[in-house]
Design a protein around this motif. Structure first.
Motif, mmCIF file in Angstrom:
data_model
loop_
_atom_site.group_PDB
_atom_site.id
_atom_site.type_symbol
_atom_site.label_atom_id
_atom_site.label_comp_id
_atom_site.label_asym_id
_atom_site.label_seq_id
_atom_site.Cartn_x
_atom_site.Cartn_y
_atom_site.Cartn_z
ATOM 1 N N UNK A 53 44.912 -95.853 -32.462
ATOM 2 C CA UNK A 53 44.270 -96.660 -33.506
ATOM 3 C C UNK A 53 43.578 -95.814 -34.579
ATOM 4 N N UNK A 54 43.575 -94.508 -34.424
ATOM 5 C CA UNK A 54 42.898 -93.627 -35.376
ATOM 6 C C UNK A 54 43.677 -93.570 -36.693
ATOM 7 N N UNK A 55 43.067 -94.040 -37.763
ATOM 8 C CA UNK A 55 43.730 -94.054 -39.077
ATOM 9 C C UNK A 55 43.219 -92.950 -40.003
ATOM 10 N N UNK A 56 42.450 -92.025 -39.470
ATOM 11 C CA UNK A 56 41.911 -90.941 -40.291
ATOM 12 C C UNK A 56 43.050 -90.053 -40.814
ATOM 13 N N UNK A 57 43.163 -89.885 -42.120
ATOM 14 C CA UNK A 57 44.238 -89.028 -42.653
ATOM 15 C C UNK A 57 44.003 -87.563 -42.304
ATOM 16 N N UNK A 58 45.086 -86.836 -42.171
ATOM 17 C CA UNK A 58 44.999 -85.406 -41.884
ATOM 18 C C UNK A 58 44.855 -84.667 -43.204
ATOM 19 N N UNK A 59 43.771 -83.936 -43.335
ATOM 20 C CA UNK A 59 43.502 -83.224 -44.589
ATOM 21 C C UNK A 59 43.260 -81.751 -44.296
ATOM 22 N N UNK A 60 43.998 -80.895 -44.967
ATOM 23 C CA UNK A 60 43.836 -79.454 -44.812
ATOM 24 C C UNK A 60 42.700 -78.993 -45.704
ATOM 25 N N UNK A 61 41.793 -78.230 -45.161
ATOM 26 C CA UNK A 61 40.671 -77.717 -45.954
ATOM 27 C C UNK A 61 41.159 -76.643 -46.918
ATOM 28 N N UNK A 62 40.639 -76.699 -48.126
ATOM 29 C CA UNK A 62 40.981 -75.668 -49.126
ATOM 30 C C UNK A 62 40.311 -74.353 -48.782
ATOM 31 N N UNK A 63 40.913 -73.258 -49.274
ATOM 32 C CA UNK A 63 40.203 -71.986 -49.139
ATOM 33 C C UNK A 63 39.027 -71.980 -50.118
ATOM 34 N N UNK A 64 38.207 -70.995 -50.026
ATOM 35 C CA UNK A 64 36.951 -71.007 -50.777
ATOM 36 C C UNK A 64 37.049 -70.326 -52.142
ATOM 37 N N UNK A 65 38.277 -70.146 -52.625
ATOM 38 C CA UNK A 65 38.431 -69.551 -53.956
ATOM 39 C C UNK A 65 37.870 -70.497 -55.009
ATOM 40 N N UNK A 66 36.973 -70.018 -55.842
ATOM 41 C CA UNK A 66 36.345 -70.857 -56.856
ATOM 42 C C UNK A 66 37.354 -71.271 -57.915
ATOM 43 N N UNK A 67 37.149 -72.479 -58.463
ATOM 44 C CA UNK A 67 38.068 -73.018 -59.464
ATOM 45 C C UNK A 67 38.196 -72.086 -60.672
#
Length: 221
Positions: free
Chosen positions: A51-65
């Motif tokens: 029942x878990x509907x949480x989307x899978x999201x990959x964390x970004x690296x910490x390189x600044x925009x």
């Protein structure tokens, strides 16, 4: 003495015997869970994942925009979206597989739930997926009234995780009737004492860390 009174007294004796076993089976090294407890835990865990509907999201690296050029920025966004979508689809596939497994291995009869397998070899396959880096050992035991399969799963890294599952043959299927998580560092073996009609869990030094009388298995305390 009337027949109803005799039946009532026998029922009390049986319940008293099962209560005694349930109090005496668990030790600090091996705490045995009753069938209802472990089956409900397994069902709730699988059902919660389904029942878990949480989307899978990959964390970004910490390189600044401001440190990225436009090309890097687009690559990062689109690549991340592709990975997120791929992982989400993998999760959904696993959820469907878990749903199919749940529907085929849990049996409901009024308020009683059974966790079952129709093939003993499938129990061994299932055991390998219970903890990371697992090894599975099994032992067949015949009591006076039952055919029992004891599954010992050893895994994890560092401090080992040791799970024990006990299945009982019921007609066409094997039903999980109790389980335990071992809180012990030293290896232990499973020994069957046919004279005492008990299954003994012993360390290499001969210390008995738990014992299961045949009666407890037959009665499913």
């Amino acid at each position: 003495m009337g027949q109803k009174k005799i039946v009532f007294l026998l029922s009390l004796l049986t319940l008293s015997s099962m209560h005694t076993y349930s109090q005496g089976l668990s030790t600090k090294e091996l705490h045995w869970k009753k069938k209802e407890e472990i089956v409900n835990e397994l069902y709730d865990s699988m059902n919660s994942f389904i029942k878990d509907t949480t989307p899978v999201i990959v964390k970004n690296n910490k390189t600044a925009f401001f440190e990225m050029d436009l090309s890097d920025w687009f690559n990062k966004i689109f690549k991340k979206n592709r990975i997120d979508k791929k992982l989400t689809l993998q999760k959904q596939k696993k959820q469907q597989e878990t749903k199919d497994f749940l529907e085929s291995h849990f049996v409901f009869s009024d308020t009683i739930t059974e966790f079952v397998f129709f093939d003993k070899n499938k129990i061994l396959e299932w055991g390998k997926n219970q903890v990371p880096f697992s090894s599975v050992y099994s032992r067949d035991v015949k009591t006076k009234n039952s055919t029992i399969l004891i599954l010992k799963v050893i895994g994890c890294s560092g401090l080992p995780c040791i799970n024990i599952y006990i299945f009982k043959k019921k007609g066409r299927f094997w039903s999980l009737i109790m389980s335990s998580n071992a809180q012990i560092k030293e290896p232990f073996t499973i020994n069957v004492d046919t004279n005492l009609e008990k299954i003994l869990f012993k360390t290499k030094l001969g210390k008995i860390i738990s014992e299961l009388p045949y009666t407890a298995l037959d009665n499913e305390f």
